[in-house]
Design a protein around this motif. Sequence first.
Motif, PDB file in Angstrom:
ATOM      1  N   PHE A   1      24.674 -11.614 -17.217  1.00 23.69           N
ATOM      2  CA  PHE A   1      25.596 -10.188 -16.025  1.00 23.69           C
ATOM      3  C   PHE A   1      26.101  -9.519 -16.576  1.00 23.69           C
ATOM      4  N   ASP A   2      25.862  -7.983 -15.776  1.00 21.53           N
ATOM      5  CA  ASP A   2      26.383  -7.054 -16.186  1.00 21.53           C
ATOM      6  C   ASP A   2      27.698  -6.739 -14.911  1.00 21.53           C
ATOM      7  N   VAL A   3      28.904  -7.531 -15.173  1.00 19.46           N
ATOM      8  CA  VAL A   3      30.247  -7.228 -14.758  1.00 19.46           C
ATOM      9  C   VAL A   3      30.882  -5.187 -14.584  1.00 19.46           C
ATOM     10  N   GLU A   4      31.373  -5.049 -13.557  1.00 20.23           N
ATOM     11  CA  GLU A   4      31.845  -4.092 -13.171  1.00 20.23           C
ATOM     12  C   GLU A   4      33.457  -4.559 -12.505  1.00 20.23           C
ATOM     13  N   ILE A   5      34.261  -4.615 -13.265  1.00 19.60           N
ATOM     14  CA  ILE A   5      35.717  -5.274 -12.599  1.00 19.60           C
ATOM     15  C   ILE A   5      36.183  -4.096 -11.248  1.00 19.60           C
ATOM     16  N   ILE A   6      36.224  -4.343 -10.146  1.00 18.55           N
ATOM     17  CA  ILE A   6      36.675  -3.382  -9.458  1.00 18.55           C
ATOM     18  C   ILE A   6      38.432  -3.604  -9.190  1.00 18.55           C
ATOM     19  N   GLU A   7      38.781  -4.703  -8.455  1.00 20.49           N
ATOM     20  CA  GLU A   7      40.259  -5.259  -8.454  1.00 20.49           C
ATOM     21  C   GLU A   7      40.138  -6.225  -9.169  1.00 20.49           C
ATOM     22  N   VAL A   8      41.910  -6.542  -9.650  1.00 25.32           N
ATOM     23  CA  VAL A   8      42.756  -7.504  -9.722  1.00 25.32           C
ATOM     24  C   VAL A   8      43.889  -8.046  -9.571  1.00 25.32           C
ATOM     25  N   ARG A   9      43.900  -9.096  -8.315  1.00 27.07           N
ATOM     26  CA  ARG A   9      45.258  -9.359  -8.422  1.00 27.07           C
ATOM     27  C   ARG A   9      45.208 -10.589  -8.007  1.00 27.07           C
ATOM     28  N   GLN A  10      46.706 -11.163  -8.170  1.00 23.79           N
ATOM     29  CA  GLN A  10      47.473 -12.607  -8.344  1.00 23.79           C
ATOM     30  C   GLN A  10      47.495 -12.899  -6.854  1.00 23.79           C
ATOM     31  N   ARG A  11      47.096 -14.330  -6.506  1.00 25.46           N
ATOM     32  CA  ARG A  11      46.862 -14.610  -5.395  1.00 25.46           C
ATOM     33  C   ARG A  11      48.466 -14.993  -5.034  1.00 25.46           C
TER      34      ARG A  11
ATOM     35  N   GLY B   1      39.403 -20.294 -11.547  1.00 22.36           N
ATOM     36  CA  GLY B   1      40.836 -21.826 -11.008  1.00 22.36           C
ATOM     37  C   GLY B   1      40.134 -22.428  -9.960  1.00 22.36           C
ATOM     38  N   ASP B   2      39.111 -21.551  -9.008  1.00 19.75           N
ATOM     39  CA  ASP B   2      39.103 -22.688  -7.393  1.00 19.75           C
ATOM     40  C   ASP B   2      38.102 -23.662  -7.870  1.00 19.75           C
ATOM     41  N   GLY B   3      37.438 -23.890  -8.956  1.00 16.03           N
ATOM     42  CA  GLY B   3      36.578 -24.341  -9.286  1.00 16.03           C
ATOM     43  C   GLY B   3      34.707 -23.864  -8.843  1.00 16.03           C
ATOM     44  N   SER B   4      35.057 -22.822  -8.136  1.00 15.91           N
ATOM     45  CA  SER B   4      33.217 -22.068  -7.578  1.00 15.91           C
ATOM     46  C   SER B   4      32.504 -21.831  -8.928  1.00 15.91           C
ATOM     47  N   LEU B   5      33.460 -21.537  -9.522  1.00 11.00           N
ATOM     48  CA  LEU B   5      33.093 -20.627 -11.477  1.00 11.00           C
ATOM     49  C   LEU B   5      33.013 -21.946 -11.581  1.00 11.00           C
ATOM     50  N   THR B   6      32.094 -21.712 -13.694  1.00 12.32           N
ATOM     51  CA  THR B   6      31.877 -22.237 -14.364  1.00 12.32           C
ATOM     52  C   THR B   6      32.644 -21.648 -15.532  1.00 12.32           C
ATOM     53  N   PRO B   7      33.384 -22.343 -16.287  1.00 10.93           N
ATOM     54  CA  PRO B   7      35.016 -22.639 -17.177  1.00 10.93           C
ATOM     55  C   PRO B   7      33.904 -21.343 -17.752  1.00 10.93           C
ATOM     56  N   ASN B   8      33.216 -21.364 -18.330  1.00 12.69           N
ATOM     57  CA  ASN B   8      32.230 -20.334 -19.184  1.00 12.69           C
ATOM     58  C   ASN B   8      32.261 -18.457 -19.144  1.00 12.69           C
ATOM     59  N   PHE B   9      31.728 -19.022 -17.708  1.00 10.31           N
ATOM     60  CA  PHE B   9      32.043 -17.780 -16.437  1.00 10.31           C
ATOM     61  C   PHE B   9      33.061 -17.299 -16.553  1.00 10.31           C
ATOM     62  N   GLU B  10      33.924 -18.237 -15.965  1.00  7.94           N
ATOM     63  CA  GLU B  10      35.041 -17.553 -16.272  1.00  7.94           C
ATOM     64  C   GLU B  10      36.297 -17.384 -17.351  1.00  7.94           C
TER      65      GLU B  10
ATOM     66  N   ASN C   1      44.365 -18.360 -11.365  1.00  4.54           N
ATOM     67  CA  ASN C   1      44.592 -18.494 -10.136  1.00  4.54           C
ATOM     68  C   ASN C   1      44.410 -16.627  -9.939  1.00  4.54           C
ATOM     69  N   CYS C   2      43.695 -16.130 -10.670  1.00  4.62           N
ATOM     70  CA  CYS C   2      43.448 -14.064  -9.896  1.00  4.62           C
ATOM     71  C   CYS C   2      42.541 -14.178  -8.575  1.00  4.62           C
ATOM     72  N   GLU C   3      42.457 -13.129  -8.125  1.00  6.28           N
ATOM     73  CA  GLU C   3      41.301 -13.148  -7.107  1.00  6.28           C
ATOM     74  C   GLU C   3      40.323 -11.451  -7.627  1.00  6.28           C
ATOM     75  N   VAL C   4      39.573 -11.523  -7.902  1.00 10.11           N
ATOM     76  CA  VAL C   4      38.705 -10.393  -8.745  1.00 10.11           C
ATOM     77  C   VAL C   4      37.702 -10.553  -7.756  1.00 10.11           C
ATOM     78  N   ILE C   5      37.655  -8.873  -7.676  1.00 12.51           N
ATOM     79  CA  ILE C   5      36.738  -8.386  -6.623  1.00 12.51           C
ATOM     80  C   ILE C   5      35.818  -7.365  -8.244  1.00 12.51           C
ATOM     81  N   LEU C   6      34.430  -7.458  -7.998  1.00 11.09           N
ATOM     82  CA  LEU C   6      33.316  -7.107  -8.851  1.00 11.09           C
ATOM     83  C   LEU C   6      32.655  -6.690  -8.237  1.00 11.09           C
TER      84      LEU C   6
END
Length: 148
Positions: free
Chosen positions: A138-148, A42-51, A10-15
């Motif tokens: 995927f090469d990711v860089e996390i910019i922001e994480v916030r609780q929804r 956790g919203d179902g839009s991403l695969t469990p392994n990606f999450e 239930n986190c919103e991630v900006i990356l």
Amino acid sequence: MTEALAIGENCEVILHFDLKLEDGSAADSTRVNNKPAKMVIGDGSLTPNFEACLSGLKAGDKKSFTLAPEDAFGQPDPNQIHYMDRSRFGADIDVQEGAILAFAQPNGTEIPGIIRSVAGTSVTVDFNHPLAGQTVIFDVEIIEVRQR
């Protein structure tokens, strides 16, 4: 000072991400237009392994991970390949192999279809994701994480 929030349920991630194929060729990147992606864990839009690959990362973290087709865009589904009569396309539409066209759905949304072949009046359209069946990096860089 509070500790940075780690990615979890239930986190919103900006990356930012760079998506490559196994041969190293670029497939997509948020950096091209400098427009980061926003995802909700956790919203179902991403695969469990990606999450799972993102889980525990915090703002400022960078990570590279490889996903098999099943964990990314899936395997091609033969039921997503349709044969259409050329007359269903407007005369002004350039129906050529490899072209990606938008097709209107009954609910008004549009989905992309790739023209796989044109034979006489028959047009083969593939509605699978263009990266279906591909192992991706995927090469990711996390910019922001916030609780929804």
